[in-house]
Design a protein around this motif. Sequence first.
Motif, short mmCIF file in Angstrom:
data_model
loop_
_atom_site.label_atom_id
_atom_site.label_comp_id
_atom_site.label_asym_id
_atom_site.label_seq_id
_atom_site.Cartn_x
_atom_site.Cartn_y
_atom_site.Cartn_z
N GLU A 369 -23.91 12.58 -2.81
CA GLU A 369 -24.27 11.52 -1.87
C GLU A 369 -24.07 11.98 -0.42
O GLU A 369 -23.11 12.69 -0.11
CB GLU A 369 -23.41 10.27 -2.13
CG GLU A 369 -23.62 9.66 -3.50
CD GLU A 369 -22.63 8.57 -3.82
OE1 GLU A 369 -22.92 7.73 -4.69
OE2 GLU A 369 -21.53 8.54 -3.21
N ASN A 402 -27.94 2.08 -0.95
CA ASN A 402 -28.18 3.27 -1.76
C ASN A 402 -29.67 3.49 -1.99
O ASN A 402 -30.42 2.55 -2.27
CB ASN A 402 -27.47 3.14 -3.11
CG ASN A 402 -27.80 4.27 -4.05
OD1 ASN A 402 -27.31 5.38 -3.91
ND2 ASN A 402 -28.65 3.98 -5.04
N ARG A 447 -24.14 0.04 -5.82
CA ARG A 447 -24.36 1.46 -5.58
C ARG A 447 -24.17 1.85 -4.12
O ARG A 447 -24.39 2.99 -3.75
CB ARG A 447 -25.77 1.88 -6.02
CG ARG A 447 -26.07 1.64 -7.49
CD ARG A 447 -25.48 2.74 -8.32
NE ARG A 447 -25.88 2.64 -9.73
CZ ARG A 447 -25.57 3.53 -10.64
NH1 ARG A 447 -24.88 4.61 -10.31
NH2 ARG A 447 -25.95 3.39 -11.90
N SER A 448 -23.80 0.92 -3.27
CA SER A 448 -23.62 1.23 -1.85
C SER A 448 -22.32 2.02 -1.66
O SER A 448 -21.42 2.00 -2.49
CB SER A 448 -23.58 -0.05 -1.03
OG SER A 448 -22.54 -0.90 -1.48
N HIS A 486 -28.80 9.49 -2.39
CA HIS A 486 -28.11 9.72 -3.67
C HIS A 486 -29.01 10.58 -4.56
O HIS A 486 -30.04 10.11 -5.05
CB HIS A 486 -27.80 8.38 -4.33
CG HIS A 486 -26.81 8.48 -5.44
ND1 HIS A 486 -26.22 7.37 -6.02
CD2 HIS A 486 -26.29 9.55 -6.09
CE1 HIS A 486 -25.40 7.77 -6.97
NE2 HIS A 486 -25.43 9.09 -7.04
#
Length: 596
Positions: A369, A402, A447-448, A486
């Motif tokens: 990431e 994300n 997913r952040s 990501h």
Amino acid sequence: IAISEWLYFSPINFEDLKNSIGISVLTDSAEPRNPPVVPWGQMLPSKIEQTLPRFPADMKPTDGSWEIVNGTRYKFFVFSAFYDRRDGKLVRVIGATKTRGPEKVWCRFWYQTGVNSTKYRSASVMARVKIIRENWNLKYSACFILCPIRGPYPEIPYAVSVVSKIRAAPGNVLMLRNTDNKKHCKINIYFNILICFLSPNLPMKDPDFTNRTFSNIPNSIGVCVKPLHFNYDQALYLLEFLELNNLLGVSHFTFYNHTIGPKASCVLQHYVNGDLPQHIAPYEDASPPKARNSSSFDTSDASYHMPTKYNEDNTAQLKPKITVNILPWNLRMRSQKEIRTEGLFASLNDCLYRSMYRYSHVALIDLDEFIIPHHNDTLIDLITWLSKRINNRNTGAYSFQNAFFYLQFADDELMYTPSDRQTHLRSALTTQRKTRRRSKLHPQKQRSKYICKPEAVIEAGNHFVWEFCPGRGSLNVPADAAILHHYRVCEFGGDDCIKTPSVVDRTAHRYSKRLLDRVGTVYNYLKESCSLTDIPRAPTKPPPTRKKELKIRIPLKPENDKKVTETSKPRTNGVSNSAVTQQSATVPIEVILKPR
């Protein structure tokens, strides 16, 4: 621990015990089975403290290693201890124990009796075990052990031991971090200021504060990475992660070593020791040797020398310093069976408190990431830019949406430019090779990832902050300002993820030239000592994409109303025309349907 345990070992007057502790004590011998329990934060009376085991002289205080808590029924480990000055005086220990109904424990504070003294006095307090969230309801979870500093010794201790039986010898001694021997300060959240006062009895200063105090926090960013496991050994990708984040303004990285392969371990150790090239030279892919009598010999190759540890280009750019800290992670709990993912929430919160007062901001991200700004060059510039447009006085964290750059997507077509002298290395770097991402971003908190101010956070989570200090909150950064890149395979397995709507996003290419020079220089510098392989050659053209074709065989049926009338025509090889016509009419044909 019941008070009856104290009375068994050290009988004293009930009235004295009642007055010293401040709680009611059962004195009726007819009801001995339910004695009162010491409440959280209550100090042990000094008379009883003097009868407890002394400081274990054969045990060296540790910091950043898993130690056992003796005498518990279930697994109980502690890793590190921090002095939390934000709301009163508190010692916060990072540990791991039973998720539901954790066992009660004590904190034993150790105070040095003099400068460089080997003798210690102690004070004990009933601790509170607070389970860290996001545990998937598994048997064990990361936790905080909270130990308030009260009683006859209000100063900050030198070390702390967590024990389950107050009269048992300690199985651990944790050195206290985030201490300052000059001042004691408290944050006033209403006026957003630090109120400090002098204290002559503070312990040895935290080594990280040798040349400054905690109130003088440098404007810098650190990165926290969850434990590396499964013998992680992607050396080139690790270099890309370190150097690209450094270009983004990150100066320090904290890793936790569960299991790391030899090449990745060698690379990280060079960063820890600072054994890296001092200058960054322009990088070019190594070309295969060419015969000098060849008409295609390129004379420019003769004057180019690959940057090595013995050949520094004095005209090259000075390499910014990167500091790396690697902590062992030998937690004796089965990952995903007993505790979630190597106990990652213990590592995230340990890194949070370990970075507190050392860096103004901390990013909690994984190796795949990257937080990429759209209008700024570095993350510090991004935060400054946001502060001029949004009132971030009470902002404790910046959250980024994300975006999945699936590895199954085709490589960027720019990777195959034949005139590029850095084609091989460029095609080997994930952020340069994968530029197609899923069009739809995940909503915040799904997913952040985030960048936070450590002193504003109490409990850190994986995708968002679980608990802030009073008056602080999270700022959702607009997607047009920055997003989280990501890079991973399809999250549900298979390759169906590439069917989702996607767009090409080459924002990371803004760092291409600097990134290639840095990674290439460091890679060649470490190639021999870390036994790194040659960078694979890039293909000369994009790999062919196979289009799906649907083939259908359809037999032709003769029409009933048509009859062959040409029977009088001459035969060919003894076969009449009508027979040929009828035979050819029954031959099936093949229809190929191609997608548009």
